[in-house]
Design a protein around this motif. Structure first.
Motif, mmCIF file in Angstrom:
data_model
loop_
_atom_site.group_PDB
_atom_site.id
_atom_site.type_symbol
_atom_site.label_atom_id
_atom_site.label_comp_id
_atom_site.label_asym_id
_atom_site.label_seq_id
_atom_site.Cartn_x
_atom_site.Cartn_y
_atom_site.Cartn_z
ATOM 1 N N ARG A 225 -2.490 11.864 -4.302
ATOM 2 C CA ARG A 225 -1.269 11.065 -4.423
ATOM 3 C C ARG A 225 -1.173 10.053 -3.289
ATOM 4 O O ARG A 225 -0.792 8.890 -3.509
ATOM 5 C CB ARG A 225 -0.057 11.999 -4.429
ATOM 6 C CG ARG A 225 0.051 12.845 -5.710
ATOM 7 C CD ARG A 225 1.086 13.931 -5.579
ATOM 8 N NE ARG A 225 1.220 14.699 -6.818
ATOM 9 C CZ ARG A 225 1.826 15.871 -6.911
ATOM 10 N NH1 ARG A 225 2.372 16.424 -5.825
ATOM 11 N NH2 ARG A 225 1.904 16.501 -8.057
ATOM 12 N N TRP A 226 -1.514 10.485 -2.068
ATOM 13 C CA TRP A 226 -1.508 9.552 -0.934
ATOM 14 C C TRP A 226 -2.513 8.431 -1.180
ATOM 15 O O TRP A 226 -2.211 7.251 -0.955
ATOM 16 C CB TRP A 226 -1.864 10.298 0.362
ATOM 17 C CG TRP A 226 -1.959 9.391 1.555
ATOM 18 C CD1 TRP A 226 -0.951 9.050 2.409
ATOM 19 C CD2 TRP A 226 -3.131 8.678 2.005
ATOM 20 N NE1 TRP A 226 -1.420 8.169 3.367
ATOM 21 C CE2 TRP A 226 -2.752 7.923 3.146
ATOM 22 C CE3 TRP A 226 -4.441 8.607 1.571
ATOM 23 C CZ2 TRP A 226 -3.647 7.125 3.839
ATOM 24 C CZ3 TRP A 226 -5.342 7.797 2.259
ATOM 25 C CH2 TRP A 226 -4.933 7.066 3.380
ATOM 26 N N ALA A 227 -3.710 8.802 -1.646
ATOM 27 C CA ALA A 227 -4.772 7.815 -1.838
ATOM 28 C C ALA A 227 -4.381 6.764 -2.874
ATOM 29 O O ALA A 227 -4.624 5.559 -2.679
ATOM 30 C CB ALA A 227 -6.068 8.512 -2.256
ATOM 31 N N ARG A 228 -3.761 7.183 -3.967
ATOM 32 C CA ARG A 228 -3.356 6.230 -5.000
ATOM 33 C C ARG A 228 -2.346 5.224 -4.452
ATOM 34 O O ARG A 228 -2.335 4.056 -4.848
ATOM 35 C CB ARG A 228 -2.777 6.972 -6.205
ATOM 36 C CG ARG A 228 -3.805 7.713 -7.029
ATOM 37 C CD ARG A 228 -3.213 8.288 -8.297
ATOM 38 N NE ARG A 228 -4.172 9.101 -9.026
ATOM 39 C CZ ARG A 228 -5.132 8.640 -9.820
ATOM 40 N NH1 ARG A 228 -5.258 7.335 -9.994
ATOM 41 N NH2 ARG A 228 -5.951 9.458 -10.446
ATOM 42 N N GLU A 229 -1.489 5.691 -3.564
ATOM 43 C CA GLU A 229 -0.482 4.804 -2.977
ATOM 44 C C GLU A 229 -1.079 3.855 -1.943
ATOM 45 O O GLU A 229 -0.455 2.854 -1.585
ATOM 46 C CB GLU A 229 0.620 5.628 -2.327
ATOM 47 C CG GLU A 229 1.453 6.442 -3.314
ATOM 48 C CD GLU A 229 2.424 7.382 -2.624
ATOM 49 O OE1 GLU A 229 2.423 7.416 -1.361
ATOM 50 O OE2 GLU A 229 3.171 8.089 -3.331
ATOM 51 N N HIS A 230 -2.275 4.168 -1.456
ATOM 52 C CA HIS A 230 -2.869 3.372 -0.373
ATOM 53 C C HIS A 230 -4.190 2.711 -0.753
ATOM 54 O O HIS A 230 -4.938 2.269 0.119
ATOM 55 C CB HIS A 230 -3.077 4.260 0.865
ATOM 56 C CG HIS A 230 -1.799 4.698 1.513
ATOM 57 N ND1 HIS A 230 -1.048 5.752 1.019
ATOM 58 C CD2 HIS A 230 -1.128 4.222 2.591
ATOM 59 C CE1 HIS A 230 0.018 5.919 1.767
ATOM 60 N NE2 HIS A 230 0.007 4.999 2.725
ATOM 61 N N LEU A 231 -4.488 2.628 -2.052
ATOM 62 C CA LEU A 231 -5.738 1.996 -2.474
ATOM 63 C C LEU A 231 -5.859 0.574 -1.952
ATOM 64 O O LEU A 231 -6.918 0.148 -1.502
ATOM 65 C CB LEU A 231 -5.841 1.991 -4.003
ATOM 66 C CG LEU A 231 -6.212 3.298 -4.701
ATOM 67 C CD1 LEU A 231 -6.287 3.075 -6.203
ATOM 68 C CD2 LEU A 231 -7.528 3.853 -4.185
ATOM 69 N N LYS A 232 -4.764 -0.144 -2.007
ATOM 70 C CA LYS A 232 -4.802 -1.562 -1.635
ATOM 71 C C LYS A 232 -5.052 -1.741 -0.142
ATOM 72 O O LYS A 232 -5.645 -2.746 0.282
ATOM 73 C CB LYS A 232 -3.473 -2.227 -2.033
ATOM 74 C CG LYS A 232 -3.553 -3.724 -2.201
ATOM 75 C CD LYS A 232 -2.296 -4.248 -2.875
ATOM 76 C CE LYS A 232 -2.385 -5.750 -3.107
ATOM 77 N NZ LYS A 232 -1.206 -6.256 -3.845
ATOM 78 N N GLY A 233 -4.614 -0.775 0.656
ATOM 79 C CA GLY A 233 -4.760 -0.910 2.105
ATOM 80 C C GLY A 233 -6.072 -0.402 2.651
ATOM 81 O O GLY A 233 -6.402 -0.637 3.815
ATOM 82 N N GLY A 234 -6.851 0.305 1.819
ATOM 83 C CA GLY A 234 -8.133 0.828 2.294
ATOM 84 C C GLY A 234 -8.014 2.237 2.828
ATOM 85 O O GLY A 234 -6.928 2.788 2.995
ATOM 86 N N PHE A 235 -9.163 2.825 3.138
ATOM 87 C CA PHE A 235 -9.224 4.242 3.493
ATOM 88 C C PHE A 235 -9.275 4.457 4.998
ATOM 89 O O PHE A 235 -9.995 3.776 5.725
ATOM 90 C CB PHE A 235 -10.452 4.883 2.854
ATOM 91 C CG PHE A 235 -10.618 6.330 3.212
ATOM 92 C CD1 PHE A 235 -9.789 7.288 2.661
ATOM 93 C CD2 PHE A 235 -11.583 6.722 4.127
ATOM 94 C CE1 PHE A 235 -9.924 8.629 2.996
ATOM 95 C CE2 PHE A 235 -11.734 8.062 4.461
ATOM 96 C CZ PHE A 235 -10.903 9.012 3.894
ATOM 97 N N SER A 236 -8.503 5.440 5.464
ATOM 98 C CA SER A 236 -8.580 5.924 6.839
ATOM 99 C C SER A 236 -8.405 7.434 6.815
ATOM 100 O O SER A 236 -7.355 7.936 6.406
ATOM 101 C CB SER A 236 -7.491 5.294 7.712
ATOM 102 O OG SER A 236 -7.356 6.019 8.934
ATOM 103 N N LEU A 237 -9.424 8.170 7.203
ATOM 104 C CA LEU A 237 -9.355 9.635 7.192
ATOM 105 C C LEU A 237 -8.262 10.137 8.118
ATOM 106 O O LEU A 237 -7.491 11.037 7.758
ATOM 107 C CB LEU A 237 -10.711 10.221 7.590
ATOM 108 C CG LEU A 237 -10.775 11.747 7.672
ATOM 109 C CD1 LEU A 237 -10.448 12.377 6.322
ATOM 110 C CD2 LEU A 237 -12.158 12.195 8.154
ATOM 111 N N GLN A 238 -8.171 9.565 9.306
ATOM 112 C CA GLN A 238 -7.167 10.022 10.264
ATOM 113 C C GLN A 238 -5.754 9.740 9.759
ATOM 114 O O GLN A 238 -4.857 10.569 9.884
ATOM 115 C CB GLN A 238 -7.389 9.326 11.622
ATOM 116 C CG GLN A 238 -8.699 9.703 12.313
ATOM 117 C CD GLN A 238 -8.776 11.187 12.643
ATOM 118 O OE1 GLN A 238 -7.761 11.844 12.846
ATOM 119 N NE2 GLN A 238 -9.997 11.711 12.709
#
Length: 321
Positions: A225-238
């Protein structure tokens, strides 16, 4: 080629019948075009005298006997599509009998082929330990949890090994049958595939629904759910771990255990799913779609789609025509 098809109670009707139909067609065309060679000697066997399919039809099986000496044993799936249905089924008495027969056949040199949920039979018997395998994609989290010694890759449609071959979900039964026919005769397999409007597919990745896999674990579902909301901003594991109130190490470990991949790889899956949706349902060009999933330009997205799906943007859009 002597082939025994093992049918147990609740066998998946489509998986069983498409397997039998494919080999029946192969024998028909072999007789007409190739002098009857190769020939597939098919025997439908069971561990009980009466077997009923998942839809309630009676299956005319023969009993397993010592005289039965198959070159290949094919295991169709059960019609048990959820963990709640499958786990009790694996503990049934007929399943334990089937396990003994599989081990005996393997010891006598037979090759074993299984598709979809049928791959769980092989894993239960320990025949996949230390080997690569594929299975029905939506039960991959359960498979990983139950059989940690198997090197599972549910993105692949067919995985041959020294003991035989495993195949993917549902219509993977047809891919498996065509693969076996092709081992005997590529020419014959080509004819059968043309009549069935089917061919062997190398991947089931494009059919996988990431959300379904994530539901197997609460932390992974929250990450999805977090990832879907942040797809546009790119990935950060931390950043993801902080937002989920967990450590980066814990998030890595849970994704690996449930999904068989890292959080970044799963984030990429979601990018691919979203990009496919936009390719099919919007008029956006590839650069605009790339921006929606966190890429600066369309070239990187094109590369990702080809790596994950084995197809380019033009091919994916052609599906709609």
């Amino acid at each position: 080629m002597r082939i025994s098809v093992l049918a147990l109670d609740d066998v998946f009707d489509t998986g069983l019948t498409v397997t039998l139909d494919a080999f029946a067609l192969a024998n028909k065309f072999s007789s007409r075009m190739m002098g009857g060679t190769p020939h597939f000697d098919m025997t439908l066997v069971g561990v009980r005298r009466k077997v009923r399919s998942g839809l309630g039809f009676t299956i005319p099986v023969k009993s397993v006997t010592d005289e039965l000496k198959p070159d290949w044993v094919i295991i169709p799936a059960l019609a048990t599509g959820t963990p709640e249905q499958l786990i009790p089924a694996l503990e049934r008495a007929d399943m334990k009998q089937a396990k003994k027969h599989l081990l005996n056949w393997h010891a006598e040199g037979a090759q074993i082929a299984a598709s979809c949920i049928g791959t769980f039979y092989l894993a239960e018997a320990g025949l996949l330990d230390g080997r690569e395998a594929t299975t029905t994609w939506w039960l991959a989290p359960l498979f990983r949890q139950r059989y940690p010694n198997v090197r599972l890759d549910e993105s692949r449609m067919l995985i041959p090994t020294d003991i035989g071959v495993t195949a993917g979900a549902a219509m993977g039964h047809l891919d498996l049958a065509l693969w076996l026919i092709r081992k005997a005769s590529p020419e014959l397999a080509a004819v059968v595939s043309r009549y069935l409007l089917a061919d062997i597919r190398s991947s089931q990745a494009s059919y996988i629904i990431p959300n379904h896999l994530a539901q197997a674990d609460p932390l992974v579902l929250r990450f999805e759910r977090w990832a879907r909301e942040h797809l546009k901003g790119g990935f950060s594991l931390q950043e993801a771990a902080g937002a989920l109130a967990t450590s980066a190490r814990s998030l890595q470990r849970r994704c690996q255990a449930v999904l068989g991949k890292s959080p970044l790889d799963y984030f990429q899956d979601l990018r691919v799913e979203r990009a496919q949706s936009l390719l099919h349902g919007s008029g956006l060009d590839i650069d605009a779609i790339a921006a929606e999933v966190g890429y600066v330009d369309g070239a990187t997205l094109r590369t990702l789609l080809r790596q994950r799906l084995g197809r380019g943007v033009r091919d994916l859009r052609a599906d709609l025509r």
